[in-house]
Design a protein around this motif. Structure first.
Motif, PDB file in Angstrom:
ATOM      1  N   CYS A 142     -34.266  24.048   4.020  1.00 48.51           N
ATOM      2  CA  CYS A 142     -35.619  24.591   4.208  1.00 48.51           C
ATOM      3  C   CYS A 142     -36.645  23.469   4.277  1.00 48.51           C
ATOM      4  CB  CYS A 142     -35.942  25.628   3.125  1.00 48.51           C
ATOM      5  SG  CYS A 142     -35.526  25.141   1.439  1.00 48.51           S
ATOM      6  N   MET A 143     -37.539  23.366   3.311  1.00 46.88           N
ATOM      7  CA  MET A 143     -38.669  22.463   3.412  1.00 46.88           C
ATOM      8  C   MET A 143     -38.242  21.038   3.792  1.00 46.88           C
ATOM      9  SD  MET A 143     -39.274  25.075   1.217  1.00 46.88           S
ATOM     10  CE  MET A 143     -38.867  24.591  -0.453  1.00 46.88           C
ATOM     11  N   ARG A 144     -38.912  20.493   4.847  1.00 48.36           N
ATOM     12  CA  ARG A 144     -38.636  19.139   5.335  1.00 48.36           C
ATOM     13  C   ARG A 144     -37.179  18.962   5.755  1.00 48.36           C
ATOM     14  NH1 ARG A 144     -40.579  17.859   0.676  1.00 48.36           N
ATOM     15  NH2 ARG A 144     -38.850  16.518   0.113  1.00 48.36           N
ATOM     16  N   ARG A 145     -36.528  20.075   6.141  1.00 47.72           N
ATOM     17  CA  ARG A 145     -35.118  20.011   6.551  1.00 47.72           C
ATOM     18  C   ARG A 145     -34.266  19.421   5.430  1.00 47.72           C
ATOM     19  NH1 ARG A 145     -31.998  16.590   9.712  1.00 47.72           N
ATOM     20  NH2 ARG A 145     -30.393  17.627  10.968  1.00 47.72           N
ATOM     21  N   THR A 146     -34.585  19.854   4.208  1.00 44.87           N
ATOM     22  CA  THR A 146     -33.928  19.379   2.999  1.00 44.87           C
ATOM     23  C   THR A 146     -33.245  20.550   2.320  1.00 44.87           C
ATOM     24  OG1 THR A 146     -35.573  17.621   2.705  1.00 44.87           O
ATOM     25  CG2 THR A 146     -34.353  18.301   0.748  1.00 44.87           C
ATOM     26  N   MET A 147     -32.121  20.275   1.654  1.00 49.96           N
ATOM     27  CA  MET A 147     -31.440  21.313   0.891  1.00 49.96           C
ATOM     28  C   MET A 147     -32.195  21.577  -0.414  1.00 49.96           C
ATOM     29  SD  MET A 147     -28.832  22.432   2.550  1.00 49.96           S
ATOM     30  CE  MET A 147     -28.168  23.373   1.186  1.00 49.96           C
ATOM     31  N   PHE A 148     -32.401  22.853  -0.721  1.00 51.79           N
ATOM     32  CA  PHE A 148     -32.998  23.277  -1.984  1.00 51.79           C
ATOM     33  C   PHE A 148     -32.160  24.416  -2.562  1.00 51.79           C
ATOM     34  CE2 PHE A 148     -36.725  21.145  -0.398  1.00 51.79           C
ATOM     35  CZ  PHE A 148     -37.534  20.876  -1.497  1.00 51.79           C
ATOM     36  N   VAL A 149     -32.226  24.570  -3.870  1.00 48.43           N
ATOM     37  CA  VAL A 149     -31.784  25.798  -4.538  1.00 48.43           C
ATOM     38  C   VAL A 149     -33.040  26.532  -4.952  1.00 48.43           C
ATOM     39  CG1 VAL A 149     -30.769  26.707  -6.657  1.00 48.43           C
ATOM     40  CG2 VAL A 149     -29.496  25.056  -5.275  1.00 48.43           C
ATOM     41  N   VAL A 150     -33.195  27.768  -4.479  1.00 54.27           N
ATOM     42  CA  VAL A 150     -34.427  28.523  -4.687  1.00 54.27           C
ATOM     43  C   VAL A 150     -34.102  29.888  -5.299  1.00 54.27           C
ATOM     44  CG1 VAL A 150     -35.449  27.371  -2.690  1.00 54.27           C
ATOM     45  CG2 VAL A 150     -34.420  29.632  -2.410  1.00 54.27           C
ATOM     46  N   PRO A 151     -35.067  30.533  -5.957  1.00 56.36           N
ATOM     47  CA  PRO A 151     -34.825  31.883  -6.461  1.00 56.36           C
ATOM     48  C   PRO A 151     -34.461  32.828  -5.311  1.00 56.36           C
ATOM     49  CG  PRO A 151     -36.842  30.965  -7.388  1.00 56.36           C
ATOM     50  CD  PRO A 151     -36.408  30.029  -6.303  1.00 56.36           C
ATOM     51  N   ALA A 152     -33.459  33.662  -5.520  1.00 60.34           N
ATOM     52  CA  ALA A 152     -32.997  34.559  -4.457  1.00 60.34           C
ATOM     53  C   ALA A 152     -34.119  35.458  -3.943  1.00 60.34           C
ATOM     54  CB  ALA A 152     -31.822  35.397  -4.957  1.00 60.34           C
ATOM     55  N   GLN A 153     -35.003  35.897  -4.829  1.00 61.53           N
ATOM     56  CA  GLN A 153     -36.103  36.770  -4.408  1.00 61.53           C
ATOM     57  C   GLN A 153     -37.099  36.049  -3.514  1.00 61.53           C
ATOM     58  OE1 GLN A 153     -37.613  38.232  -8.159  1.00 61.53           O
ATOM     59  NE2 GLN A 153     -36.289  40.035  -8.114  1.00 61.53           N
ATOM     60  N   LEU A 154     -37.190  34.731  -3.658  1.00 62.93           N
ATOM     61  CA  LEU A 154     -38.124  33.947  -2.851  1.00 62.93           C
ATOM     62  C   LEU A 154     -37.480  33.443  -1.559  1.00 62.93           C
ATOM     63  CD1 LEU A 154     -40.988  32.723  -2.738  1.00 62.93           C
ATOM     64  CD2 LEU A 154     -40.097  30.740  -3.991  1.00 62.93           C
ATOM     65  N   ALA A 155     -36.160  33.486  -1.481  1.00 64.14           N
ATOM     66  CA  ALA A 155     -35.450  32.922  -0.325  1.00 64.14           C
ATOM     67  C   ALA A 155     -35.907  33.514   1.011  1.00 64.14           C
ATOM     68  CB  ALA A 155     -33.945  33.096  -0.506  1.00 64.14           C
ATOM     69  N   PRO A 156     -36.156  34.830   1.140  1.00 65.99           N
ATOM     70  CA  PRO A 156     -36.629  35.344   2.430  1.00 65.99           C
ATOM     71  C   PRO A 156     -37.972  34.742   2.858  1.00 65.99           C
ATOM     72  CG  PRO A 156     -35.775  37.139   1.085  1.00 65.99           C
ATOM     73  CD  PRO A 156     -35.852  35.933   0.197  1.00 65.99           C
ATOM     74  N   VAL A 157     -38.864  34.521   1.900  1.00 69.42           N
ATOM     75  CA  VAL A 157     -40.159  33.892   2.202  1.00 69.42           C
ATOM     76  C   VAL A 157     -39.945  32.471   2.711  1.00 69.42           C
ATOM     77  CG1 VAL A 157     -42.303  33.030   1.176  1.00 69.42           C
ATOM     78  CG2 VAL A 157     -41.428  35.293   0.546  1.00 69.42           C
ATOM     79  N   ILE A 158     -39.070  31.739   2.051  1.00 73.49           N
ATOM     80  CA  ILE A 158     -38.823  30.352   2.441  1.00 73.49           C
ATOM     81  C   ILE A 158     -38.119  30.293   3.787  1.00 73.49           C
ATOM     82  CG2 ILE A 158     -37.546  28.269   1.795  1.00 73.49           C
ATOM     83  CD1 ILE A 158     -38.202  28.920  -1.118  1.00 73.49           C
ATOM     84  N   GLU A 159     -37.195  31.197   4.028  1.00 73.85           N
ATOM     85  CA  GLU A 159     -36.519  31.229   5.329  1.00 73.85           C
ATOM     86  C   GLU A 159     -37.517  31.513   6.448  1.00 73.85           C
ATOM     87  OE1 GLU A 159     -33.449  31.191   8.188  1.00 73.85           O
ATOM     88  OE2 GLU A 159     -33.504  30.472   6.122  1.00 73.85           O
ATOM     89  N   ALA A 160     -38.412  32.470   6.226  1.00 71.96           N
ATOM     90  CA  ALA A 160     -39.380  32.838   7.269  1.00 71.96           C
ATOM     91  C   ALA A 160     -40.448  31.770   7.471  1.00 71.96           C
ATOM     92  CB  ALA A 160     -40.033  34.175   6.925  1.00 71.96           C
ATOM     93  N   SER A 161     -40.787  31.052   6.412  1.00 70.63           N
ATOM     94  CA  SER A 161     -41.887  30.081   6.498  1.00 70.63           C
ATOM     95  C   SER A 161     -41.443  28.699   6.946  1.00 70.63           C
ATOM     96  CB  SER A 161     -42.591  29.967   5.145  1.00 70.63           C
ATOM     97  OG  SER A 161     -41.695  29.514   4.146  1.00 70.63           O
ATOM     98  N   THR A 162     -40.222  28.314   6.619  1.00 68.22           N
ATOM     99  CA  THR A 162     -39.739  26.973   6.980  1.00 68.22           C
ATOM    100  C   THR A 162     -38.356  26.995   7.618  1.00 68.22           C
ATOM    101  OG1 THR A 162     -38.718  26.532   4.819  1.00 68.22           O
ATOM    102  CG2 THR A 162     -41.035  25.968   5.052  1.00 68.22           C
ATOM    103  N   GLY A 163     -37.453  27.804   7.074  1.00 64.34           N
ATOM    104  CA  GLY A 163     -36.066  27.788   7.526  1.00 64.34           C
ATOM    105  C   GLY A 163     -35.881  28.264   8.953  1.00 64.34           C
ATOM    106  N   ARG A 164     -36.675  29.235   9.370  1.00 69.25           N
ATOM    107  CA  ARG A 164     -36.525  29.824  10.707  1.00 69.25           C
ATOM    108  C   ARG A 164     -36.720  28.767  11.794  1.00 69.25           C
ATOM    109  NH1 ARG A 164     -40.290  34.742  10.900  1.00 69.25           N
ATOM    110  NH2 ARG A 164     -38.656  35.751   9.664  1.00 69.25           N
ATOM    111  N   ALA A 165     -37.763  27.961  11.686  1.00 63.79           N
ATOM    112  CA  ALA A 165     -38.025  26.929  12.692  1.00 63.79           C
ATOM    113  C   ALA A 165     -36.962  25.841  12.650  1.00 63.79           C
ATOM    114  CB  ALA A 165     -39.408  26.326  12.463  1.00 63.79           C
ATOM    115  N   ILE A 166     -36.514  25.488  11.443  1.00 64.41           N
ATOM    116  CA  ILE A 166     -35.465  24.476  11.309  1.00 64.41           C
ATOM    117  C   ILE A 166     -34.170  24.971  11.928  1.00 64.41           C
ATOM    118  CG2 ILE A 166     -34.001  23.296   9.625  1.00 64.41           C
ATOM    119  CD1 ILE A 166     -36.519  23.220   7.800  1.00 64.41           C
ATOM    120  N   ALA A 167     -33.844  26.239  11.693  1.00 63.20           N
ATOM    121  CA  ALA A 167     -32.605  26.814  12.235  1.00 63.20           C
ATOM    122  C   ALA A 167     -32.600  26.790  13.755  1.00 63.20           C
ATOM    123  CB  ALA A 167     -32.420  28.239  11.731  1.00 63.20           C
ATOM    124  N   ALA A 168     -33.734  27.054  14.372  1.00 69.22           N
ATOM    125  CA  ALA A 168     -33.808  27.035  15.841  1.00 69.22           C
ATOM    126  C   ALA A 168     -33.504  25.634  16.370  1.00 69.22           C
ATOM    127  CB  ALA A 168     -35.186  27.486  16.296  1.00 69.22           C
TER     128      ALA A 168
END
Length: 396
Positions: free
Chosen positions: A81-107
């Motif tokens: 996610c953030m800065r194309r870096t691996m993080f361990v994040v709370p599962a409840q927050l993971a969708p927010v992080i995926e939509a805010s940073t992970g989605r663009a990185i995945a593309a």
């Protein structure tokens, strides 16, 4: 007319750090999930960082309880996610992080992987898609599997690409690692229990509901929520801090910051504008004195682009590698005062760059002894080694 901006001193920033980052003993957490929530996420490029960062902030850290949260209860998610870096994040927050940073990185990861497969093994887009579908079907059938098990089910995953041909570091690489990385970045699969101990980088894989959960978040709203979480943990922070920590563009950073309603404050030297959430403007008193031994890439020192309030610029060369990765550090009352490293015997060697006084020196010695006992027969070598860490690890 609005009144003058509040000034937040370096002392108060260090006090906030000790409390918000759960480093002062009275504010230690009970569980790894609490630590990840307080810090938004734990850096996970080096798997040992996750456990050491949590242990430094937990009243009675237990490796088995941490592993249960990660691999059984799945209250934590390991993701790119953030800065194309691996993080361990709370599962409840993971969708927010995926939509805010992970989605663009995945593309970007998918586009790069398609070129990698085309040039490396001659795969067409159709071939890539077909192998992915076979991989997902095999994973669904097994429930959980290592990369080697998936390659046994889907032979195409064993094909290899020559990386850096003609270079001294030329190597052969199975295509499976890149394909798995893309699917994980997209939230379609997740990393599970490693094949070794907690410092292993070889994970088992399973299907993930993250992609579907992230679809419920629009990108702008997700960015605003992540900015709010960041300021709650790291505020006051500058625009540059938030931009660097997330990896967003300057435009996206400013939009997200504005959406939080954050209030500008003057940082102690008057040279920069920081931001605090509107419900977090009251002064924060200093906690009791504290010391901590934090691992390489710990989220606290990696949380700001500008670190002068907790780091003496003269020590950067000893504590960071050439790419800006920080090594293991010793902290006292919100300042970095030294470094530590594990010797091959298991002892924790320490070196103070600043004298914190006799009480803090005794506390550092006690922390080092406790850390060595907690690690037991496990040996930790940071992925990104720094000059001072290397010298300490080799010291007799």
């Amino acid at each position: 007319m609005s009144g003058p901006r509040r000034c937040v001193s370096a002392d108060e920033r260090r006090a906030r750090l000790g409390i918000r980052h759960l480093l002062a003993p009275a504010h230690h957490a009970q569980r790894m999930e609490d630590v990840a929530r307080a810090l938004v996420g734990l850096h996970a490029t080096d798997p040992s960082t996750v456990f050491l960062a949590a242990a430094a902030r937990t009243s009675a850290p237990e490796i088995t309880a941490m592993e249960h949260a990660l691999y059984e209860e799945r209250s934590l998610e390991r993701m790119l996610c953030m800065r194309r870096t691996m993080f361990v994040v709370p599962a409840q927050l993971a969708p927010v992080i995926e939509a805010s940073t992970g989605r663009a990185i995945a593309a970007k990861e998918r586009a790069a992987c398609a070129v990698y497969l085309r040039d490396g093994v001659g795969w067409s887009a159709e071939r890539y898609a077909a192998v992915e579908e076979d991989l997902l079907a095999a994973l669904a059938a097994r429930g959980e599997a290592s990369a080697a098990q998936l390659a046994a089910d889907v032979p195409a995953l064993r094909e290899q690409v020559t990386v850096a041909p003609g270079k001294p570091y030329e190597a052969r690489q199975s295509v499976s690692s890149r394909i798995l990385r893309v699917l994980a970045a997209e939230g379609r699969i997740r990393r599970g229990r490693p094949t070794g101990r907690f410092n292993s980088n070889q994970f088992r894989w399973s299907l993930s509901p993250l992609a579907e959960a992230a679809d419920a978040w629009e990108s702008g709203a997700a960015k605003a929520e992540l900015a709010r979480r960041y300021l709650a943990a790291f505020g006051p922070a500058t625009v540059e801090d938030l931009k660097w920590w997330t990896g967003w563009t300057l435009t996206d950073t400013r939009k997200a910051l504005a959406a939080t309603g954050a209030e500008p404050v003057t940082l102690d030297d008057g040279s920069a504008t920081g931001y605090l959430l509107p419900d977090d403007l009251e002064p924060v008193p200093a906690p009791e004195p504290w010391v901590a031994l934090l691992p390489s890439l710990d989220p606290t020192p990696m949380g700001w682009r500008q670190r002068t309030f907790h780091l003496d610029a003269a020590h950067v060369g000893d504590l960071f590698d050439r790419n800006g990765n920080i090594g293991p550090t010793i902290w006292a009352d919100g300042r970095i005062i030294g470094a530590w490293a594990q010797h091959p015997t298991g002892r924790i060697h320490t070196h103070l760059l600043t004298d914190p006084g006799p009480s803090a020196r005794r506390a550092v010695t006690a922390r080092a002894r406790a850390l060595a006992e907690w690690l037991g027969d496990l040996r930790i070598t940071p992925h990104y080694r720094t000059p001072l860490e290397r010298r300490l690890a080799q010291r007799p």
